[in-house]
Structure formats: C-alpha cells, structure tokens
Design a protein around this motif. Structure first.
Motif, PDB file in Angstrom:
ATOM      1  N   GLN A  28       0.768  -1.181  -0.025  1.00 48.56           N
ATOM      2  CA  GLN A  28       0.026   0.076  -0.025  1.00 48.56           C
ATOM      3  C   GLN A  28       0.872   1.222  -0.158  1.00 48.56           C
ATOM      4  O   GLN A  28       0.531   2.228   0.679  1.00 48.56           O
ATOM      5  CB  GLN A  28      -1.005   0.044   1.316  1.00 48.56           C
ATOM      6  CG  GLN A  28      -2.135  -1.030   1.102  1.00 48.56           C
ATOM      7  CD  GLN A  28      -3.004  -1.135   2.188  1.00 48.56           C
ATOM      8  OE1 GLN A  28      -2.613  -0.786   3.554  1.00 48.56           O
ATOM      9  NE2 GLN A  28      -4.188  -1.280   2.053  1.00 48.56           N
ATOM     10  N   ARG A  29       1.891   1.230  -0.867  1.00 47.69           N
ATOM     11  CA  ARG A  29       2.719   2.431  -0.924  1.00 47.69           C
ATOM     12  C   ARG A  29       2.603   2.782  -2.622  1.00 47.69           C
ATOM     13  O   ARG A  29       2.571   2.009  -3.297  1.00 47.69           O
ATOM     14  CB  ARG A  29       3.996   2.238  -0.347  1.00 47.69           C
ATOM     15  CG  ARG A  29       5.033   1.107  -1.067  1.00 47.69           C
ATOM     16  CD  ARG A  29       6.402   1.251  -0.248  1.00 47.69           C
ATOM     17  NE  ARG A  29       6.955  -0.018  -1.116  1.00 47.69           N
ATOM     18  CZ  ARG A  29       7.452  -1.166  -0.341  1.00 47.69           C
ATOM     19  NH1 ARG A  29       6.831  -1.361   1.020  1.00 47.69           N
ATOM     20  NH2 ARG A  29       7.856  -2.068  -1.082  1.00 47.69           N
ATOM     21  N   ALA A  94       6.214  11.155   1.391  1.00 45.48           N
ATOM     22  CA  ALA A  94       5.124  11.879   1.623  1.00 45.48           C
ATOM     23  C   ALA A  94       4.252  10.790   2.127  1.00 45.48           C
ATOM     24  O   ALA A  94       4.214   9.738   1.862  1.00 45.48           O
ATOM     25  CB  ALA A  94       4.598  12.385   0.513  1.00 45.48           C
ATOM     26  N   HIS A  95       3.106  11.217   3.113  1.00 38.52           N
ATOM     27  CA  HIS A  95       2.261  10.387   3.730  1.00 38.52           C
ATOM     28  C   HIS A  95       1.182  10.146   2.822  1.00 38.52           C
ATOM     29  O   HIS A  95       0.503   8.954   2.716  1.00 38.52           O
ATOM     30  CB  HIS A  95       1.656  10.947   4.927  1.00 38.52           C
ATOM     31  CG  HIS A  95       2.506  10.875   6.128  1.00 38.52           C
ATOM     32  ND1 HIS A  95       2.550  11.338   7.482  1.00 38.52           N
ATOM     33  CD2 HIS A  95       3.894  10.272   6.114  1.00 38.52           C
ATOM     34  CE1 HIS A  95       3.076  11.163   8.306  1.00 38.52           C
ATOM     35  NE2 HIS A  95       4.250  10.515   7.482  1.00 38.52           N
ATOM     36  N   SER A  96       0.776  10.892   1.809  1.00 34.26           N
ATOM     37  CA  SER A  96       0.093  10.610   0.836  1.00 34.26           C
ATOM     38  C   SER A  96       0.139  11.667  -0.425  1.00 34.26           C
ATOM     39  O   SER A  96       1.033  12.492  -0.320  1.00 34.26           O
ATOM     40  CB  SER A  96      -1.524  10.780   1.299  1.00 34.26           C
ATOM     41  OG  SER A  96      -1.748  12.275   1.407  1.00 34.26           O
ATOM     42  N   HIS A 107      -0.052  16.996  -5.262  1.00 33.97           N
ATOM     43  CA  HIS A 107      -0.418  17.564  -3.956  1.00 33.97           C
ATOM     44  C   HIS A 107       0.025  16.417  -2.857  1.00 33.97           C
ATOM     45  O   HIS A 107      -0.479  15.427  -2.590  1.00 33.97           O
ATOM     46  CB  HIS A 107      -2.006  17.480  -3.893  1.00 33.97           C
ATOM     47  CG  HIS A 107      -2.610  18.425  -4.938  1.00 33.97           C
ATOM     48  ND1 HIS A 107      -2.381  19.832  -4.989  1.00 33.97           N
ATOM     49  CD2 HIS A 107      -3.302  17.979  -6.015  1.00 33.97           C
ATOM     50  CE1 HIS A 107      -3.046  20.225  -5.989  1.00 33.97           C
ATOM     51  NE2 HIS A 107      -3.733  19.109  -6.754  1.00 33.97           N
ATOM     52  N   LEU A 108       1.111  16.754  -2.316  1.00 39.14           N
ATOM     53  CA  LEU A 108       1.703  15.921  -1.154  1.00 39.14           C
ATOM     54  C   LEU A 108       1.403  16.322   0.162  1.00 39.14           C
ATOM     55  O   LEU A 108       1.057  17.142   0.527  1.00 39.14           O
ATOM     56  CB  LEU A 108       3.412  16.016  -1.314  1.00 39.14           C
ATOM     57  CG  LEU A 108       3.989  15.816  -2.792  1.00 39.14           C
ATOM     58  CD1 LEU A 108       5.530  15.961  -2.635  1.00 39.14           C
ATOM     59  CD2 LEU A 108       3.524  14.418  -3.148  1.00 39.14           C
ATOM     60  N   ASN A 109       1.026  15.269   0.953  1.00 38.22           N
ATOM     61  CA  ASN A 109       0.770  15.332   2.537  1.00 38.22           C
ATOM     62  C   ASN A 109       1.870  14.990   3.238  1.00 38.22           C
ATOM     63  O   ASN A 109       2.510  14.003   3.258  1.00 38.22           O
ATOM     64  CB  ASN A 109      -0.366  14.650   2.774  1.00 38.22           C
ATOM     65  CG  ASN A 109      -0.766  14.740   4.375  1.00 38.22           C
ATOM     66  OD1 ASN A 109      -0.737  15.878   4.841  1.00 38.22           O
ATOM     67  ND2 ASN A 109      -0.943  13.568   5.046  1.00 38.22           N
ATOM     68  N   ASN A 110       2.545  16.060   3.892  1.00 38.29           N
ATOM     69  CA  ASN A 110       3.659  15.787   4.866  1.00 38.29           C
ATOM     70  C   ASN A 110       4.938  15.310   4.282  1.00 38.29           C
ATOM     71  O   ASN A 110       5.444  14.251   4.668  1.00 38.29           O
ATOM     72  CB  ASN A 110       3.237  15.085   6.068  1.00 38.29           C
ATOM     73  CG  ASN A 110       4.240  15.022   7.325  1.00 38.29           C
ATOM     74  OD1 ASN A 110       4.787  16.151   7.498  1.00 38.29           O
ATOM     75  ND2 ASN A 110       4.390  13.968   7.914  1.00 38.29           N
ATOM     76  N   ILE A 144       9.492  10.209  -5.469  1.00 43.82           N
ATOM     77  CA  ILE A 144       8.593  10.469  -4.291  1.00 43.82           C
ATOM     78  C   ILE A 144       8.188   9.286  -3.847  1.00 43.82           C
ATOM     79  O   ILE A 144       7.330   8.460  -4.574  1.00 43.82           O
ATOM     80  CB  ILE A 144       7.759  11.328  -4.726  1.00 43.82           C
ATOM     81  CG1 ILE A 144       7.887  12.835  -5.181  1.00 43.82           C
ATOM     82  CG2 ILE A 144       6.548  11.540  -3.491  1.00 43.82           C
ATOM     83  CD1 ILE A 144       7.284  13.840  -5.668  1.00 43.82           C
ATOM     84  N   ILE A 145       8.259   8.827  -2.584  1.00 43.82           N
ATOM     85  CA  ILE A 145       7.851   7.525  -1.962  1.00 43.82           C
ATOM     86  C   ILE A 145       6.703   7.883  -1.068  1.00 43.82           C
ATOM     87  O   ILE A 145       6.966   8.660  -0.138  1.00 43.82           O
ATOM     88  CB  ILE A 145       9.066   6.627  -1.251  1.00 43.82           C
ATOM     89  CG1 ILE A 145      10.234   6.386  -2.214  1.00 43.82           C
ATOM     90  CG2 ILE A 145       8.509   5.421  -0.907  1.00 43.82           C
ATOM     91  CD1 ILE A 145      11.496   5.886  -1.550  1.00 43.82           C
TER      92      ILE A 145
END
Length: 382
Positions: A28-29, A94-96, A107-110, A144-145
């Motif tokens: 799930q990544r 990034a988390h999401s 759009h990257l989260n954290n 980006i992971i």
C-alpha cells in the motif's frame, strides 16, 4: 513552484510517472519519478533526513563546502542545462499524494526530503545569488515514495544516504536509539539535549556530546555486564577510550537486542558516568601534581586529558552495584579523591611515560587503578 498550505504541498513537475511495482502495491505504497523545476524543491522540509545541509548546519556554524558541494555549484554556474543529468537527484517521502496531470501538480501530504539536503542547500544558494537574473531554470530528477510507515521512512533515509558516508551518530539518532538515553539524562538535568546527528553542534553547549557519553558509560560498566556482551576481555576498558565508533555500535546492539539487564544498567549509570567525567576533567586536586599535559589557568585546573580521566572512571566500576532502586555507584567513604589522583599520577609517569594518550590505551594503567578501588570495594562489603 512549491507552495505550503498547512501540511499539504503543491509540487509542480515537468514529468511524472507512477513507477510503483507489485511489491509497492501489496504494501500500500506508491512511488513516483520524474523531473521538476528546481524551484519546486526549494521549500521542501527535510525533517525526515538523517542530516541537514552541512554547510549551514542549524545555522550556527558553517562547515567548509565539500567536493560534492563544489561540484554542484560548478555545474549550476557553468552548465545549468546539464544539471538534470549530472546530479543524482532528490528522494522525497510523503504520507499521501494526489496526482493532477492536467495542472502537472502532485499534492503531497507531509513531505520531506530524505536524500538531497545538500543539493537543496546548493539550489537555494544558487537561486538566492542569481534570483531574477536566471536565464534558464534547470530541472532536477526526483523520486517520491508515498508511505505512512514511519519505520520504513527511517530505514529508507538511512539506506539512501550511505553513499554520502553518514556517521553512525546520525543513524542511531534517526532510529530513535538515543531517545531513552536522553530521557534518563533529563531526569537529572532537564536542560540536557543529546547530540543525535552529525549536524547537531556541541561547541556552544546546546547539545551534550552523545558519543563521549556512551564512551564513559562503557568505561563505568561493571565487568559482569561487559561479560554478557561477549567482549573477549571484559576487564580491559581501553576500547572505551580509544574506540568511539565501536562504543556507539555496541550501544546500538544493546538497544536492538532488547536485553533489559544490560540496557537498564547503561541507562541508569549514564548520569553518574557523565558527572564523573565532568568532575575529573577539571578536578581541583590535580593542582600540585605537576602533570605537564594538564591545562591550567592561573593555577586553576581547566582540562585534564581524557587519557588520564578514563582509567579513573573505569576504576569506579568496582563500586557499581545493582540495588532495589536500580544500578548505583556506592563509593567507600574511606577512599579519597586525592588517593585516586596520586595513583593516576603514578601510572601516568611510571607506566605511560608522561603521555596521556599512552595512558588511555594502556591496560596496565587501568588495572593499576582498578586494583586499588576493588580492594576498597571488598573492604566495604565486610
């Protein structure tokens, strides 16, 4: 460009592909790769990286640019159009992530850089220097992971930085292996902050020298504990003085092996070990010993070399006891500091030949002092 809105960043890209493999899908990544204008990475945080921009570590002490920094600068100045193929690029976590192909924005989260802080630092320098005079805006490769697995993020950060010779202190700090040690030290002094990265500076006393702390912990550990670590000769404490990296790696092993007896002993004697180190580094009763290697100022003792201090701390291991309240130092009342100083001075002159480094590396010097403290320890038991 990169724009911050709370914990979400709009990452503008030139190209972007989803290169996630089946392993990524099952975990799930996601993994994205492509090129982006260098302006897209200037505002990224690097809190997940094992170290920050070394040339301006914490903005307090500037380090000299390395060959890597110089090479980046030369490429940007002389051949900016080649930067995207000459530079290794940047790895971001990034988390999401939400991909918008129409606007070419992720759009990257954290998000955080985990490999590329040195590149980012040089890019900021480049843009700051040339600003609006830039005739050409280079692109940079990125990967980006996207994952919420914090342990995996830490391991990726460490693995992706090995080629840059990351010091063990940064790895231990990033894995959280120094956190409990800091908590234990703060029980005795709430202001203490341990150095957990090579970019945490100790010169201004904001951070305690963690590697030195771990060295004195091993100097103070009793033989019964060292024996459990399968050290060939647990009575030989020379390694505590002369092998800083080995001490740190041994400590990491203790944390990883989750051996409560050994780990608790290390944690509980840590404040005592550090207090002993500070005490003996400037002990006033060294006055009058005429030991040439001691730094003095108008008669006051400013600094006693570690080579003299470590055998003394190791001698205290004879007094380390397990009590109902944990591991403590129980020093006999009849043993005076002056007696230990006289014994250390004798070993310094007769065994070490007036050389503090020789004393720190001489098992005979450690043994001579430990013999004295062990006698007092036995007498105290009777």
């Amino acid at each position: 460009m990169l724009k911050k809105t709370k914990s979400t960043y709009d990452f503008a890209f030139s190209t972007c592909r989803n290169i996630s493999c089946p392993d990524d899908d099952s975990a799930q990544r996601k993994v994205y790769s492509g090129h982006a204008p260098i302006t897209s990475v200037l505002g990224l945080n690097d809190h997940e990286n094992v170290r920050e921009y070394l040339v301006e570590a914490r903005g307090k002490q500037k380090h000299s640019p390395t060959l890597v920094h110089q090479a980046i600068r030369k490429t940007l100045k002389d051949h900016p159009e080649q930067f995207s193929v000459l530079n290794g690029g940047m790895v971001i976590v990034a988390h999401s992530a939400e991909l918008d192909d129409k606007t070419k924005i992720l759009h990257l989260n954290n998000p955080s850089i985990i490999n590329g802080s040195q590149t980012q630092g040089e890019l900021k320098r480049y843009v700051s220097e040339y600003g609006s005079d830039l005739d050409f805006t280079p692109n940079i490769k990125y990967e980006i992971i996207v994952t919420t697995d914090e342990d995996l993020i830490a391991e990726i950060s460490i693995a992706r930085n090995f080629q840059n010779d990351v010091r063990a202190i940064s790895i231990a700090g990033r894995r959280g292996q120094l956190d409990q040690l800091e908590i234990e030290m703060q029980k005795h002094d709430s202001k203490i902050k341990l150095r957990k990265s090579e970019t945490d500076l100790t010169q201004d006393d904001e951070f305690l020298d963690t590697e030195k702390l771990i060295q004195v912990i091993f100097a103070l550990l009793p033989e019964e504990i060292l024996a459990k670590l399968n050290i060939i000769d647990p009575s030989n404490k020379v390694f505590a003085y002369s092998q800083k990296t080995r001490c740190l790696k041994l400590y990491q092993k203790i944390v990883e092996d989750e051996s409560p007896e050994i780990y608790n002993c290390c944690l509980q004697i840590a404040p005592h070990a550090w207090n002993l180190y500070k005490k003996w580094k400037s002990h006033p009763e060294f006055k009058g010993t005429r030991l040439r290697s001691i730094t003095r100022d108008e008669g006051s003792i400013i600094d006693v070399p570690d080579g003299i201090v470590f055998p003394i701390i190791a001698a205290y291991s004879a007094f380390v006891r397990r009590t109902s309240n944990g591991w403590k130092i129980q020093q006999p009342k009849h043993l005076t500091d002056k007696e230990l100083i006289n014994s250390a001075a004798q070993a310094y002159m007769e065994i070490a030949g007036h050389n503090p480094q020789t004393m720190g590396k001489s098992k005979a010097c450690y043994s001579s002092l430990y013999t004295i403290t062990s006698i007092y320890a036995k007498l105290e038991k009777k």
